[in-house]
Motif scaffolding. Structure first.
Motif, PDB file in Angstrom:
ATOM      1  N   SER A   1      -9.751 -13.121  -9.407  1.00  0.00           N
ATOM      2  CA  SER A   1      -9.316 -13.358  -8.019  1.00  0.00           C
ATOM      3  C   SER A   1      -8.253 -12.359  -7.585  1.00  0.00           C
ATOM      4  O   SER A   1      -7.388 -12.677  -6.772  1.00  0.00           O
ATOM      5  CB  SER A   1      -8.771 -14.776  -7.883  1.00  0.00           C
ATOM      6  OG  SER A   1      -7.581 -14.886  -8.636  1.00  0.00           O
ATOM      7  N   GLY A   2      -8.293 -11.145  -8.141  1.00  0.00           N
ATOM      8  CA  GLY A   2      -7.389 -10.091  -7.672  1.00  0.00           C
ATOM      9  C   GLY A   2      -7.932  -9.495  -6.379  1.00  0.00           C
ATOM     10  O   GLY A   2      -8.915  -9.994  -5.814  1.00  0.00           O
ATOM     11  N   PRO A   3      -7.306  -8.430  -5.881  1.00  0.00           N
ATOM     12  CA  PRO A   3      -7.746  -7.838  -4.613  1.00  0.00           C
ATOM     13  C   PRO A   3      -9.231  -7.462  -4.582  1.00  0.00           C
ATOM     14  O   PRO A   3      -9.886  -7.640  -3.550  1.00  0.00           O
ATOM     15  CB  PRO A   3      -6.886  -6.594  -4.466  1.00  0.00           C
ATOM     16  CG  PRO A   3      -5.800  -6.703  -5.459  1.00  0.00           C
ATOM     17  CD  PRO A   3      -6.116  -7.765  -6.443  1.00  0.00           C
TER      18      PRO A   3
ATOM     19  N   GLY B   1     -12.935  -2.275  -8.819  1.00  0.00           N
ATOM     20  CA  GLY B   1     -11.488  -2.451  -8.983  1.00  0.00           C
ATOM     21  C   GLY B   1     -11.034  -1.837 -10.294  1.00  0.00           C
ATOM     22  O   GLY B   1     -11.716  -0.991 -10.880  1.00  0.00           O
ATOM     23  N   ASP B   2      -9.872  -2.288 -10.780  1.00  0.00           N
ATOM     24  CA  ASP B   2      -9.263  -1.684 -11.978  1.00  0.00           C
ATOM     25  C   ASP B   2     -10.162  -1.765 -13.207  1.00  0.00           C
ATOM     26  O   ASP B   2     -10.043  -0.933 -14.102  1.00  0.00           O
ATOM     27  CB  ASP B   2      -7.935  -2.392 -12.298  1.00  0.00           C
ATOM     28  CG  ASP B   2      -6.798  -1.945 -11.392  1.00  0.00           C
ATOM     29  OD1 ASP B   2      -7.054  -1.189 -10.438  1.00  0.00           O
ATOM     30  OD2 ASP B   2      -5.649  -2.366 -11.628  1.00  0.00           O
ATOM     31  N   ILE B   3     -11.071  -2.751 -13.278  1.00  0.00           N
ATOM     32  CA  ILE B   3     -11.951  -2.878 -14.443  1.00  0.00           C
ATOM     33  C   ILE B   3     -12.923  -1.691 -14.523  1.00  0.00           C
ATOM     34  O   ILE B   3     -13.446  -1.375 -15.585  1.00  0.00           O
ATOM     35  CB  ILE B   3     -12.728  -4.224 -14.420  1.00  0.00           C
ATOM     36  CG1 ILE B   3     -13.521  -4.477 -15.715  1.00  0.00           C
ATOM     37  CG2 ILE B   3     -13.716  -4.329 -13.272  1.00  0.00           C
ATOM     38  CD1 ILE B   3     -12.845  -5.255 -16.739  1.00  0.00           C
TER      39      ILE B   3
ATOM     40  N   GLY C   1      -4.508 -12.470  -8.944  1.00  0.00           N
ATOM     41  CA  GLY C   1      -4.432 -11.342  -9.882  1.00  0.00           C
ATOM     42  C   GLY C   1      -3.025 -10.771  -9.921  1.00  0.00           C
ATOM     43  O   GLY C   1      -2.035 -11.522  -9.847  1.00  0.00           O
ATOM     44  N   VAL C   2      -2.936  -9.459  -9.972  1.00  0.00           N
ATOM     45  CA  VAL C   2      -1.632  -8.791 -10.073  1.00  0.00           C
ATOM     46  C   VAL C   2      -0.717  -9.149  -8.890  1.00  0.00           C
ATOM     47  O   VAL C   2       0.497  -9.155  -9.010  1.00  0.00           O
ATOM     48  CB  VAL C   2      -1.844  -7.257 -10.164  1.00  0.00           C
ATOM     49  CG1 VAL C   2      -0.548  -6.502  -9.990  1.00  0.00           C
ATOM     50  CG2 VAL C   2      -2.476  -6.900 -11.506  1.00  0.00           C
ATOM     51  N   LEU C   3      -1.316  -9.477  -7.746  1.00  0.00           N
ATOM     52  CA  LEU C   3      -0.508  -9.819  -6.569  1.00  0.00           C
ATOM     53  C   LEU C   3       0.366 -11.033  -6.877  1.00  0.00           C
ATOM     54  O   LEU C   3       1.455 -11.192  -6.335  1.00  0.00           O
ATOM     55  CB  LEU C   3      -1.402 -10.155  -5.368  1.00  0.00           C
ATOM     56  CG  LEU C   3      -2.488  -9.141  -5.014  1.00  0.00           C
ATOM     57  CD1 LEU C   3      -3.283  -9.626  -3.826  1.00  0.00           C
ATOM     58  CD2 LEU C   3      -1.842  -7.773  -4.727  1.00  0.00           C
TER      59      LEU C   3
ATOM     60  N   ALA D   1       5.335   6.214  -9.228  1.00  0.00           N
ATOM     61  CA  ALA D   1       5.801   5.066  -8.416  1.00  0.00           C
ATOM     62  C   ALA D   1       5.954   5.468  -6.951  1.00  0.00           C
ATOM     63  O   ALA D   1       6.170   6.644  -6.647  1.00  0.00           O
ATOM     64  CB  ALA D   1       7.139   4.571  -8.940  1.00  0.00           C
ATOM     65  N   ARG D   2       5.880   4.492  -6.071  1.00  0.00           N
ATOM     66  CA  ARG D   2       6.104   4.755  -4.642  1.00  0.00           C
ATOM     67  C   ARG D   2       7.539   5.227  -4.444  1.00  0.00           C
ATOM     68  O   ARG D   2       8.468   4.691  -5.062  1.00  0.00           O
ATOM     69  CB  ARG D   2       5.890   3.482  -3.813  1.00  0.00           C
ATOM     70  CG  ARG D   2       4.481   3.011  -3.774  1.00  0.00           C
ATOM     71  CD  ARG D   2       4.343   1.898  -2.759  1.00  0.00           C
ATOM     72  NE  ARG D   2       4.559   2.389  -1.402  1.00  0.00           N
ATOM     73  CZ  ARG D   2       4.691   1.582  -0.358  1.00  0.00           C
ATOM     74  NH1 ARG D   2       4.651   0.266  -0.508  1.00  0.00           N
ATOM     75  NH2 ARG D   2       4.853   2.072   0.855  1.00  0.00           N
ATOM     76  N   GLU D   3       7.686   6.189  -3.515  1.00  0.00           N
ATOM     77  CA  GLU D   3       9.003   6.771  -3.305  1.00  0.00           C
ATOM     78  C   GLU D   3      10.044   5.701  -2.936  1.00  0.00           C
ATOM     79  O   GLU D   3      11.160   5.690  -3.452  1.00  0.00           O
ATOM     80  CB  GLU D   3       8.897   7.806  -2.190  1.00  0.00           C
ATOM     81  CG  GLU D   3       9.998   8.821  -2.226  1.00  0.00           C
ATOM     82  CD  GLU D   3       9.894   9.733  -1.029  1.00  0.00           C
ATOM     83  OE1 GLU D   3       8.758  10.151  -0.695  1.00  0.00           O
ATOM     84  OE2 GLU D   3      10.937  10.005  -0.417  1.00  0.00           O
TER      85      GLU D   3
ATOM     86  N   CYS E   1       0.838  -1.206   0.000  1.00  0.00           N
ATOM     87  CA  CYS E   1       0.000   0.000   0.000  1.00  0.00           C
ATOM     88  C   CYS E   1       0.871   1.253   0.000  1.00  0.00           C
ATOM     89  O   CYS E   1       1.893   1.280   0.690  1.00  0.00           O
ATOM     90  CB  CYS E   1      -0.813   0.049   1.301  1.00  0.00           C
ATOM     91  SG  CYS E   1      -2.509  -0.330   1.031  1.00  0.00           S
ATOM     92  N   PRO E   2       0.464   2.287  -0.729  1.00  0.00           N
ATOM     93  CA  PRO E   2       1.226   3.547  -0.666  1.00  0.00           C
ATOM     94  C   PRO E   2       0.878   4.318   0.611  1.00  0.00           C
ATOM     95  O   PRO E   2       0.270   5.386   0.564  1.00  0.00           O
ATOM     96  CB  PRO E   2       0.770   4.291  -1.928  1.00  0.00           C
ATOM     97  CG  PRO E   2      -0.560   3.713  -2.280  1.00  0.00           C
ATOM     98  CD  PRO E   2      -0.664   2.349  -1.672  1.00  0.00           C
ATOM     99  N   GLN E   3       1.251   3.771   1.774  1.00  0.00           N
ATOM    100  CA  GLN E   3       0.872   4.390   3.066  1.00  0.00           C
ATOM    101  C   GLN E   3       1.349   5.836   3.153  1.00  0.00           C
ATOM    102  O   GLN E   3       0.716   6.674   3.776  1.00  0.00           O
ATOM    103  CB  GLN E   3       1.478   3.605   4.244  1.00  0.00           C
ATOM    104  CG  GLN E   3       0.923   2.226   4.428  1.00  0.00           C
ATOM    105  CD  GLN E   3       1.866   1.166   3.884  1.00  0.00           C
ATOM    106  OE1 GLN E   3       2.965   1.446   3.449  1.00  0.00           O
ATOM    107  NE2 GLN E   3       1.427  -0.089   3.919  1.00  0.00           N
TER     108      GLN E   3
END
Ligand SMILES: Cc1cc2nc3c(=O)[nH]c(=O)nc-3n(C[C@H](O)[C@H](O)[C@H](O)COP(=O)(O)OP(=O)(O)OC[C@H]3O[C@@H](n4cnc5c(N)ncnc54)[C@H](O)[C@@H]3O)c2cc1C
Ligand code: SF4
Length: 462
Positions: free
Chosen positions: A148-150, A432-434, A177-179, A320-322, A91-93
């Protein structure tokens, strides 16, 4: 006195980690987690909770860590997050819960993600199971989840917890899924994802793999098989290309194919596994998001001598995440900022051998709010490469819409839903992304949970 700095997390040293696919970040020990939890002020207003897209009761679980009540801590997280070992890692906390932590005003915020990961790993190590909620309704309805992604997993979990009979249909042979097929092992170990999904299996969710809805079965078939509601969480897995000359040359991959080969098919363990991947010397990655960082860092681990990352804007605009940008740099990825690609040249056998690049200037912000890149005439230069990986985004696969024309989508392919997460077909929901296009794990999970709520209301006529 509150410690201003967060407890650091141990990592594999750079020189070691670039030679393996093992996880880079090593997690907190009990003592480290407790020390970090002691920094939390237990704020009454809980800004961190509102910063979390699924509103995890953050101060509560942190309090339980402080008291060494780890089971109670993870139970709090499971109330709203079914994949904490995943979200604690990816996660991008820094843009969400941690961005609004009050400690940020005078020092470093609480490392909420690391604490979440600590509890989730503790749960997996101790073979715990998730409890079903008290089932108050008499629910016999069958619900189908596509993907079956997030998003699909979160929707399935919530519906199973309240007692529905849930079946998840997945096109690939593996779940997640992407995971599973996108995010590399060194950021998100696949056994962690598998264990997390096994916890969901304990809730009674059924999983059917190798079933691509739209090909093996259609949405209409699912209704005929007795499913009373359907949730589509099929993601956005169709890669975009730039449409520039030479893009069809051998050695030019979409990041999607490159990462799927390495992650899902374990190409980095070829010939122990069947799928090969070309190990190149000079790799060019195009893009500035997490996907581009993952592809570049994978190329480093596969032994490339030079990995260049070309991004049209400046580092400030990189999505992108730092911490992934920092790690990519530490691992030797060469950033070519304000640089675009205009064409590729191939050798006599049809393999890419050069990319023509061009420098960019940044002008007024575009529709995304980011300053738009404009090519600098006459600044073209040639880069010798033997592989290029295109990571400029993805769109939804049109297969479902093609076989179900009444399913309304935007011109760009995303499924259109109303405020109750329902699509143009009654009883068919999506999230989700869809629906949003490429986003984040936690937003996909939030969408899956929201849809589960409305599916329950739809089926119980509320
Ligand atoms: C390389 C990479 C790195 C990323 N890094 C991060 C990160 O660090 N942090 C973060 O928050 N987000 C990250 N993301 C984004 C995040 O992974 C996605 O936003 C999230 O996975 C979307 O979840 P989803 O459930 O909507 O779709 P997906 O995860 O794409 O899952 C969709 C599933 O549906 C299946 N499917 C598709 N069509 C069908 C069909 N017709 N029938 C049956 N099954 C079907 C697919 O095979 C897939 O398993 C990353 C993405 C990529 C590609
Ligand atoms: S905002 Fe920060 S300090 Fe306050 S409760 Fe949340 S995590 Fe703790």
């Amino acid at each position: 006195m509150i410690e201003k700095k967060t407890v650091p997390m141990r990592e594999q040293p750079v020189e070691q980690r670039i030679k393996n696919f093992d996880e880079v970040a090593l997690g907190y020990s009990e003592e480290e987690a407790i020390k970090e939890s002691e920094r939390c002020l237990q704020c009454n207003k809980k800004p961190c909770v509102s910063g979390c897209p699924v509103n995890i009761e953050i101060p509560e679980f942190i309090k339980f860590i402080r008291e060494r009540k780890f089971q109670q801590g993870i139970d709090i997280i499971h109330q709203t997050d079914s994949l904490p070992a995943v979200t604690g890692r990816v996660c991008p906390q820094e843009d969400q819960c941690q961005a609004v932590c009050v400690l940020k005003k005078s020092g470093e915020p609480i490392s909420i993600g690391r604490l979440e990961r600590f509890l989730a790993d503790w749960e997996q190590k101790n073979n715990k199971t998730i409890k079903k909620q008290n089932i108050t309704k008499n629910l016999s309805s069958k619900i189908a989840i596509i993907g079956s992604g997030p998003a699909g997993l979160a929707c399935a979990t919530d519906l199973a917890k309240i007692g529905y009979e849930v079946t998840v249909f997945e096109g690939y042979h593996k779940l997640g899924g992407v995971l599973t097929y996108g995010i590399p092992e060194f950021r998100l170990p696949k056994d962690i994802v598998e264990k997390e999904i096994n916890l969901l299996k304990n809730l009674g969710v059924k999983f059917m793999t190798n079933i691509l809805i739209g090909r093996v079965l259609t949405i209409k078939d699912l209704f005929e098989l007795g499913f009373k509601a359907i949730f589509i969480g099929a993601g956005a897995g169709l890669p975009k290309f730039m449409g520039i000359p030479g893009e069809n040359l051998n050695g030019i991959y979409s990041a999607n194919e490159y990462l799927t080969r390495t992650n899902l098919m374990k190409a980095y363990l070829f010939p122990q596994y069947d799928t090969p991947i070309k190990k190149a010397k000079n790799v060019l990655v195009i893009g500035g998001g997490n996907v581009a960082m993952d592809a570049a860092r994978t190329a480093i681990r596969l032994g490339a001598k030079n990995v260049y990352l070309a991004y049209r804007r400046s580092e400030q605009e990189m999505p992108a995440r730092e911490e992934e940008i920092v790690r990519a740099r530490e691992e030797g990825v060469k950033f070519m900022l304000l640089t675009g690609i205009t064409k590729y040249f191939g050798d006599e056998n049809g393999f890419v051998k050069q990319a023509q690049c061009i420098k960019m200037d940044l002008k007024e912000p575009d529709f995304s709010g980011r300053r738009s890149p404009v090519p600098k005439q006459g600044s073209e230069f040639i880069l010798d490469i033997d592989q290029a990986i295109v990571a400029i985004g993805t769109t939804p696969n049109p297969i479902l819409q093609k076989t179900t024309p009444e399913l309304k989508t935007k011109p760009t392919g995303e499924i259109i839903t109303n405020e109750f997460c329902m699509t143009s077909i009654p009883g068919v929901f999506a999230g989700g992304d869809i629906v949003t296009g490429s986003a984040t794990v936690i937003t996909a999970m939030g969408a899956g949970r929201k849809a589960a709520y409305y599916i329950d209301r739809y089926l119980t006529n509320l």
